[in-house]
Write a protein that holds these residues in place. Structure first.
Motif, PDB file in Angstrom:
ATOM      1  N   GLU A  80       0.873  -1.094  -0.050  1.00 55.62           N
ATOM      2  CA  GLU A  80      -0.159   0.043   0.057  1.00 55.62           C
ATOM      3  C   GLU A  80       0.824   1.175  -0.203  1.00 55.62           C
ATOM      4  OE1 GLU A  80      -2.677  -0.264   3.150  1.00 55.62           O
ATOM      5  OE2 GLU A  80      -3.273  -2.292   2.490  1.00 55.62           O
ATOM      6  N   HIS A 103      -8.951  -8.915  -6.561  1.00 56.34           N
ATOM      7  CA  HIS A 103      -9.881  -9.716  -5.801  1.00 56.34           C
ATOM      8  C   HIS A 103      -9.294  -9.936  -4.564  1.00 56.34           C
ATOM      9  CE1 HIS A 103     -12.505  -9.528  -9.404  1.00 56.34           C
ATOM     10  NE2 HIS A 103     -11.486 -10.053 -10.074  1.00 56.34           N
ATOM     11  N   LEU A 106      -8.291  -8.015   1.325  1.00 57.24           N
ATOM     12  CA  LEU A 106      -8.290  -6.748   2.020  1.00 57.24           C
ATOM     13  C   LEU A 106      -8.644  -5.509   1.117  1.00 57.24           C
ATOM     14  CD1 LEU A 106      -4.766  -7.333   3.818  1.00 57.24           C
ATOM     15  CD2 LEU A 106      -7.139  -7.526   4.833  1.00 57.24           C
ATOM     16  N   ASP A 107      -9.779  -5.083   1.663  1.00 60.51           N
ATOM     17  CA  ASP A 107     -10.190  -3.614   1.011  1.00 60.51           C
ATOM     18  C   ASP A 107      -9.102  -2.473   1.158  1.00 60.51           C
ATOM     19  OD1 ASP A 107     -12.685  -4.810   0.861  1.00 60.51           O
ATOM     20  OD2 ASP A 107     -13.632  -3.843   2.590  1.00 60.51           O
ATOM     21  N   SER A 108      -8.427  -2.452   1.860  1.00 59.55           N
ATOM     22  CA  SER A 108      -7.295  -1.377   1.878  1.00 59.55           C
ATOM     23  C   SER A 108      -6.392  -1.488   0.893  1.00 59.55           C
ATOM     24  CB  SER A 108      -6.556  -1.386   3.268  1.00 59.55           C
ATOM     25  OG  SER A 108      -5.910  -2.571   3.702  1.00 59.55           O
ATOM     26  N   ARG A 110      -6.879  -3.387  -2.003  1.00 54.46           N
ATOM     27  CA  ARG A 110      -7.374  -3.196  -3.376  1.00 54.46           C
ATOM     28  C   ARG A 110      -7.811  -1.827  -3.599  1.00 54.46           C
ATOM     29  NH1 ARG A 110     -11.237  -6.361  -1.184  1.00 54.46           N
ATOM     30  NH2 ARG A 110     -13.022  -5.202  -1.760  1.00 54.46           N
ATOM     31  N   LEU A 111      -7.910  -0.890  -2.725  1.00 54.89           N
ATOM     32  CA  LEU A 111      -8.075   0.432  -2.676  1.00 54.89           C
ATOM     33  C   LEU A 111      -6.568   1.258  -3.197  1.00 54.89           C
ATOM     34  CD1 LEU A 111      -9.668   3.308  -2.656  1.00 54.89           C
ATOM     35  CD2 LEU A 111      -8.990   3.276  -0.333  1.00 54.89           C
ATOM     36  N   ASP A 137     -16.338  -3.572  -8.217  1.00 50.96           N
ATOM     37  CA  ASP A 137     -15.895  -3.773  -6.987  1.00 50.96           C
ATOM     38  C   ASP A 137     -16.947  -3.622  -5.937  1.00 50.96           C
ATOM     39  OD1 ASP A 137     -13.186  -4.453  -5.367  1.00 50.96           O
ATOM     40  OD2 ASP A 137     -14.503  -3.316  -4.112  1.00 50.96           O
ATOM     41  N   ARG A 138     -17.123  -4.467  -4.995  1.00 53.34           N
ATOM     42  CA  ARG A 138     -18.048  -4.231  -3.765  1.00 53.34           C
ATOM     43  C   ARG A 138     -17.930  -2.945  -3.124  1.00 53.34           C
ATOM     44  NH1 ARG A 138     -14.917  -8.259  -2.179  1.00 53.34           N
ATOM     45  NH2 ARG A 138     -13.868  -8.004  -0.037  1.00 53.34           N
ATOM     46  N   GLY A 139     -16.551  -2.332  -2.826  1.00 56.49           N
ATOM     47  CA  GLY A 139     -16.263  -1.183  -2.184  1.00 56.49           C
ATOM     48  C   GLY A 139     -16.409   0.047  -2.973  1.00 56.49           C
ATOM     49  N   ASP A 140     -17.263   1.008  -2.461  1.00 57.74           N
ATOM     50  CA  ASP A 140     -17.618   2.146  -3.365  1.00 57.74           C
ATOM     51  C   ASP A 140     -16.369   2.876  -3.365  1.00 57.74           C
ATOM     52  OD1 ASP A 140     -20.534   1.614  -3.447  1.00 57.74           O
ATOM     53  OD2 ASP A 140     -20.793   2.842  -1.444  1.00 57.74           O
ATOM     54  N   ILE A 142     -13.200   1.850  -3.851  1.00 59.45           N
ATOM     55  CA  ILE A 142     -12.565   1.381  -4.875  1.00 59.45           C
ATOM     56  C   ILE A 142     -13.132   1.516  -6.209  1.00 59.45           C
ATOM     57  CG2 ILE A 142     -11.585  -0.947  -5.662  1.00 59.45           C
ATOM     58  CD1 ILE A 142     -11.818  -1.886  -2.626  1.00 59.45           C
TER      59      ILE A 142
END
Length: 186
Positions: A80, A103, A106-108, A110-111, A137-140, A142
């Motif tokens: 990151e 995929h 960890l969201d962080s 992928r962000l 992606d499921r995270g807004d 991202i």
């Protein structure tokens, strides 16, 4: 730290680069096969702003990205920070290595990948394709950064217009705080 001392204090640029190459290629011990403790150390040398040869940076970042497919904190945090610190444009190898992390659990991470790719979309079909994939992606946050990357590159395909527009609407969310980036992109 040692590479920084070699480079800045002693002015031995080639020795510093060779030292980092040795650290990157060091084979981990049997208990370190998954942890790759040497990669975050090598990445810290890159993060402090020290300039190293582009091929060395590519090698290190590609090794980090490959290792980060295993969700271990020391590696993912290092990836990151490294992706945030990298200057654009990135090499084709680094962009390709990012694909394995789209995929990641960890969201962080992928962000960080989405932000990095979004900065590399201009005249880069490989980064654009990965941003198109991240739109789902499921995270807004991202998906929002992926949409920003596409807009920045002038990509607004008919088949993805609604998805891009919906995802960009999240840029004004206080948690995402990408409104300035939307303004720059548009």
């Amino acid at each position: 730290f040692a590479a920084g001392i070699l480079r800045h204090v002693h002015g031995r640029e080639s020795d510093a680069a060779e030292f980092l190459r040795a650290v990157i290629t060091e084979t981990p011990g049997s208990t370190d096969q998954l942890h790759h403790p040497h990669l975050p150390l090598a990445a810290e040398c890159m993060e402090d702003g020290t300039r190293f040869p582009p091929d060395l940076v590519d090698d290190l970042v590609c090794c980090l990205l490959r290792a980060a497919t295993v969700p271990l904190n020391s590696l993912t945090e290092s990836v990151e920070k490294t992706l945030d610190a990298l200057r654009v444009p990135a090499s084709m190898g680094i962009i390709a290595a990012c694909a394995a992390l789209l995929h990641h659990p960890l969201d962080s991470l992928r962000l960080a990948v989405a932000r990095f790719l979004a900065r590399n979309t201009i005249d880069r079909p490989d980064a654009q394709a990965l941003c198109l994939e991240l739109l789902a992606d499921r995270g807004d946050a991202i998906a929002c950064h992926a949409a920003l990357g596409l807009i920045r590159a002038g990509i607004f395909p008919e088949t993805h217009r609604i998805g891009i527009t919906v995802r960009l609407s999240h840029a004004f969310d206080a948690k995402i705080a990408a409104a300035d980036e939307v303004e720059q992109a548009l």
